[in-house]
Design an enzyme around this catalytic site. Structure first.
Site, PDB file in Angstrom:
ATOM      1  N   GLY A 172       2.636   0.577   5.362  1.00 39.22           N
ATOM      2  CA  GLY A 172       3.572   0.369   6.457  1.00 39.22           C
ATOM      3  C   GLY A 172       5.047   0.353   6.093  1.00 39.22           C
ATOM      4  O   GLY A 172       5.887   0.071   6.942  1.00 39.22           O
ATOM      5  N   GLN A 173       5.380   0.682   4.844  1.00 38.66           N
ATOM      6  CA  GLN A 173       6.796   0.718   4.480  1.00 38.66           C
ATOM      7  C   GLN A 173       7.512   1.788   5.311  1.00 38.66           C
ATOM      8  O   GLN A 173       6.914   2.793   5.709  1.00 38.66           O
ATOM      9  CB  GLN A 173       7.000   1.044   2.992  1.00 38.66           C
ATOM     10  N   GLY A 174       8.801   1.585   5.536  1.00 40.84           N
ATOM     11  CA  GLY A 174       9.593   2.532   6.319  1.00 40.84           C
ATOM     12  C   GLY A 174       9.441   3.969   5.858  1.00 40.84           C
ATOM     13  O   GLY A 174       9.308   4.891   6.670  1.00 40.84           O
ATOM     14  N   THR A 188       0.834  -1.197   0.000  1.00 47.46           N
ATOM     15  CA  THR A 188       0.000   0.000   0.000  1.00 47.46           C
ATOM     16  C   THR A 188       0.867   1.244   0.000  1.00 47.46           C
ATOM     17  O   THR A 188       1.661   1.457   0.898  1.00 47.46           O
ATOM     18  CB  THR A 188      -0.924   0.001   1.235  1.00 47.46           C
ATOM     19  N   MET A 215       6.918   5.347   4.543  1.00 48.77           N
ATOM     20  CA  MET A 215       5.558   5.850   4.807  1.00 48.77           C
ATOM     21  C   MET A 215       5.345   6.212   6.271  1.00 48.77           C
ATOM     22  O   MET A 215       4.474   7.013   6.595  1.00 48.77           O
ATOM     23  CB  MET A 215       4.523   4.768   4.435  1.00 48.77           C
TER      24      MET A 215
END
Length: 176
Positions: A66-68, A43, A70
């Site tokens: 939830g990527q770093g 996402t 983001m």
């Protein structure tokens, strides 16, 4: 005069779904919303879905990437948050410390005062998954004495515990 509306206007409660990338947030949300497993991509930004749990309970669920890269933007989604669902991959022992730090940072935000928390130990059906007790210890859940919280196991892919999880969110919102 027109006919009176028999359906009373119900407030939709804002729920934020957060967790590290690949924890299964989008799979969980779409499993609940559509009843099937959908192929998801990481996402970028957010997904939003309105869930009508019953005639009295409607939740607007914000699934935040939830990527770093983001995570610095997570705070912008907390302003209207009425409940937080934090999803962890119960089979990913190597990232539990990272998940714990991310959760602590979210809960320190001024907008999160008195906001109930549900932690979902997703992928609990996998043979190497941690138990709810192990996840609770890894996330230091006992330290959150200033808020109402629950932790539950689930499997977004198999649908185990998914409906129960969001019924728990509704109950936590009533306690609030």
């Amino acid at each position: 005069m027109g006919p009176m509306l028999s359906k009373k206007f119900l407030k939709t409660q804002q729920v934020v779904l957060m967790g590290l990338d690949s924890s299964g947030k989008s799979t969980l949300l779409y499993r609940l919303h559509r009843g099937v497993v959908m192929e998801t991509l990481p996402t970028i930004g957010f997904n939003v879905v309105t869930l009508e749990l019953d005639k009295k309970t409607t939740l607007t669920v914000w699934d935040i990437g939830g990527q770093g890269s983001m995570r610095a933007n997570w705070r912008y989604y907390l302003e209207e948050c009425e409940a937080l669902v934090f999803v962890v991959d119960a089979a990913d022992r190597a990232r539990m410390d990272e998940a714990s730090k991310a959760l602590k940072k979210i809960l320190k935000d001024q907008n999160m005062t008195d906001v109930p928390l549900l932690v979902l130990a997703n992928k609990s059906d996998l043979p190497d998954a941690m138990t709810v007790s192990e996840v609770s210890k890894q996330l230091d859940m006992e330290s959150y004495k200033d808020r109402v919280w629950e932790i539950q196991a689930c499997s977004a892919l198999k649908g185990l515990g998914v409906q129960q999880a969001f019924r728990s969110v509704a109950k936590l919102l009533q306690i609030k």
